[in-house]
Design a protein around this motif. Structure first.
Motif, short mmCIF file in Angstrom:
data_model
loop_
_atom_site.label_atom_id
_atom_site.label_comp_id
_atom_site.label_asym_id
_atom_site.label_seq_id
_atom_site.Cartn_x
_atom_site.Cartn_y
_atom_site.Cartn_z
N VAL A 214 -1.81 3.89 -1.59
CA VAL A 214 -0.53 4.64 -1.52
C VAL A 214 0.21 4.91 -2.94
CG1 VAL A 214 1.59 4.82 -0.65
CG2 VAL A 214 -0.19 3.92 0.76
N VAL A 215 0.50 6.33 -3.09
CA VAL A 215 0.94 6.80 -4.52
C VAL A 215 2.44 7.58 -4.05
CG1 VAL A 215 0.65 8.09 -6.48
CG2 VAL A 215 -1.34 6.92 -5.53
N PHE A 216 3.19 7.25 -4.76
CA PHE A 216 4.84 7.89 -4.55
C PHE A 216 4.68 8.74 -5.80
CE2 PHE A 216 5.24 3.76 -2.49
CZ PHE A 216 5.99 3.98 -1.54
N GLY B 242 6.41 -5.72 1.62
CA GLY B 242 5.96 -5.01 2.91
C GLY B 242 4.94 -4.05 3.02
N LEU B 243 4.50 -3.67 1.49
CA LEU B 243 3.69 -2.63 1.49
C LEU B 243 2.45 -3.21 0.14
CD1 LEU B 243 2.26 0.08 1.54
CD2 LEU B 243 4.04 0.69 -0.45
N GLY B 244 2.76 -4.20 -0.43
CA GLY B 244 1.71 -4.73 -1.31
C GLY B 244 1.64 -3.99 -2.56
N GLU B 245 0.47 -3.63 -3.21
CA GLU B 245 0.18 -2.89 -4.13
C GLU B 245 0.46 -1.25 -4.04
OE1 GLU B 245 -2.40 -3.97 -8.23
OE2 GLU B 245 -3.54 -3.23 -6.29
N ALA B 246 0.93 -0.67 -4.68
CA ALA B 246 1.40 0.84 -4.71
C ALA B 246 1.44 1.47 -5.97
CB ALA B 246 2.49 1.09 -3.71
N THR C 77 -2.02 9.39 -0.33
CA THR C 77 -2.89 8.29 -0.22
C THR C 77 -4.36 8.65 -0.93
OG1 THR C 77 -3.96 6.70 0.95
CG2 THR C 77 -3.91 8.63 1.78
N ALA C 78 -5.01 7.89 -1.44
CA ALA C 78 -6.15 8.22 -1.83
C ALA C 78 -7.38 8.19 -1.04
CB ALA C 78 -6.58 7.19 -3.21
N HIS C 79 -8.20 9.16 -0.94
CA HIS C 79 -9.21 9.57 -0.13
C HIS C 79 -10.45 8.64 -0.57
CE1 HIS C 79 -6.98 12.49 2.30
NE2 HIS C 79 -7.08 13.21 1.27
N ARG C 80 -10.48 8.14 -1.81
CA ARG C 80 -11.69 7.52 -2.32
C ARG C 80 -11.31 6.57 -3.51
NH1 ARG C 80 -11.92 12.75 -2.87
NH2 ARG C 80 -13.25 12.97 -0.94
N ASP C 81 -11.97 5.75 -4.15
CA ASP C 81 -11.57 5.12 -5.34
C ASP C 81 -11.50 6.21 -6.45
OD1 ASP C 81 -11.85 2.83 -3.99
OD2 ASP C 81 -13.65 2.23 -4.90
#
Length: 424
Positions: free
Chosen positions: A334-336, A49-53, A317-321
């Motif tokens: 998205v980063v946990f 449901g989220l994909g890559e994280a 979450t990342a604001h940029r690459d």
């Protein structure tokens, strides 16, 4: 004999992480945290449901995630993908529009409006009243029976009345808000059952209605309290969704802030009381140290928060690459961040799996770090610093009456639902 090849690190990390975020809590998640740290400080995984994280498990990388300007709270666009319909739910609408989900200048301005009310100096000004409150609740325990649920009789009311009085919420509504807040706390959990979500929505409506009514009352009849200042303040800035009617915007801003302040100021301190009491019963030699020397109260509070933090996970979450520990993370990724794992990282803490209230406080991540460091940290620390020495001296024979019941799901918010104890 056929030798099976070891599973790829990514597959193992995914399996371990999914075990951590299942809807049923683990009594001891720390072996899984250790496994993730041993595999790598940061993992790339794919979630249903989220994909890559991405998952950050080591102390240095979790701290960087919290402090670096490349990362911040989930944006409204990302929330639309992860939690469709959040704007239609009263509680999520308030929480996701609060300062906790803002970045940059918008966050700093809104945080600045209430920061003084939760400074270390302001918190210390509550020391006498908190001591009286703790003694009053302990007196109630002493007048009661031999057995009690320490969550219901001490942890929850102590935390609720503390934050309620700091905001200006009367005691009765504060206790009702505490009951609703424990149910609604699943709003922050990445995994929850349909029944838990339904209960969360009902409780959330109750929280918003109750605090909304109190704010409306303060607009009609102002008092000298924080709730009044929130109710009568002009909005600091436009909402992220665009300009609206100025008065309506101010009402919504006040409600979002009140909901966030009560929830954050109640939940973690309540869980810290339960978890701390449990740890001190598990380690009677540490309880004896604190009973004999109440001046260790501050270090005990810090060690309890480090050893088993009430908040185990944050989402960013990342604001940029960008990159984290050399791992590429794209914009909006998205980063946990596993706070509790970082708190047990042997690269940051000496003998991290040893509970020691006399240790020099380690660099714990329990209250976060960076721009979003917990506003209520000084008040939360003070509650534990005051309460635990008083509890142990009043009830030196305190011990478990039955195994504790952990709150569920318990992935992000760690704590007990029930903590049965014998007082004497």
């Amino acid at each position: 004999m056929t030798v099976m090849a070891p599973a790829p690190a990514g597959a193992t990390a995914k399996r371990v992480f999914l075990r951590l975020i299942r809807p049923r809590p683990q009594a001891d998640p720390y072996p899984d945290y250790r496994r993730l740290r041993e595999l790598a400080p940061v993992h790339t995984i794919r979630l249903p449901g989220l994909g890559e994280a991405w998952v950050a498990a080591a102390h240095a990388e979790v701290a960087l995630l919290l402090r670096h300007r490349d990362f911040g709270p989930l944006s409204h666009a990302r929330l639309d993908l992860l939690s469709p319909g959040w704007r239609r739910q009263p509680l999520t609408s308030c929480i996701y529009r609060s300062m906790a989900f803002r970045s940059g200048l918008d966050h700093r301005v809104n945080r600045g409006l209430v920061a003084g009310d939760f400074s270390a100096r302001t918190a210390d000004g509550h020391r006498e009243s908190l001591t009286l409150l703790a003694e009053e609740l302990l007196d109630g325990l002493a007048r009661g029976g031999r057995e009690t649920d320490l969550m219901d009789s001490l942890a929850l009311p102590f935390a609720a009345l503390t934050i309620g009085r700091a905001l200006g919420v009367p005691d009765g509504p504060a206790l009702e808000l505490s009951r609703l807040s424990r149910v609604a706390s699943t709003v922050f959990e990445p995994m929850a059952t349909a029944a838990q979500r339904a209960a969360q929505h009902r409780a959330g409506e109750g929280i918003v209605d109750l605090l909304g009514a109190l704010l409306a009352e303060r607009r009609r009849a102002p008092q000298d309290d924080l709730l009044t200042r929130l109710a009568t303040a002009r909005p600091a800035d436009r909402d992220a969704d665009g300009p609206t009617d100025r008065n309506a915007d101010g009402v919504r801003e006040a409600l979002s802030t009140a909901v966030m302040l009560f929830g954050a100021g109640f939940d973690s301190p309540a869980s810290a009381v339960g978890l701390g009491a449990g740890l001190l019963m598990e380690h009677p030699e540490q309880a004896a140290l604190l009973r004999a020397d109440p001046s260790l109260g501050r270090r005990a509070a810090e060690e309890i928060l480090r050893y088993d933090s009430p908040v185990h996970l944050v989402t960013r979450t990342a604001h940029r690459d960008t990159r984290l520990a050399g791992v590429p993370i794209p914009r909006d990724g998205v980063v946990f961040g596993l706070l509790a794992s970082g708190n047990r990282d042997p690269l940051a803490v000496f003998e991290p799996d040893r509970f020691d209230i006399a240790r020099i406080p380690a660099p714990a991540l329990s209250f976060g770090a960076g721009a979003h460091y917990c506003l209520g940290a000084p008040l939360a620390r003070l509650q534990s610093e005051i309460l635990f020495p008083l509890l142990l001296r009043r009830f030196p024979a305190l011990r478990p009456a039955a195994p504790p019941v952990y709150r569920s799901p318990g992935t992000m918010l760690r704590g007990y639902e029930h903590l049965p104890v014998l007082l004497r």
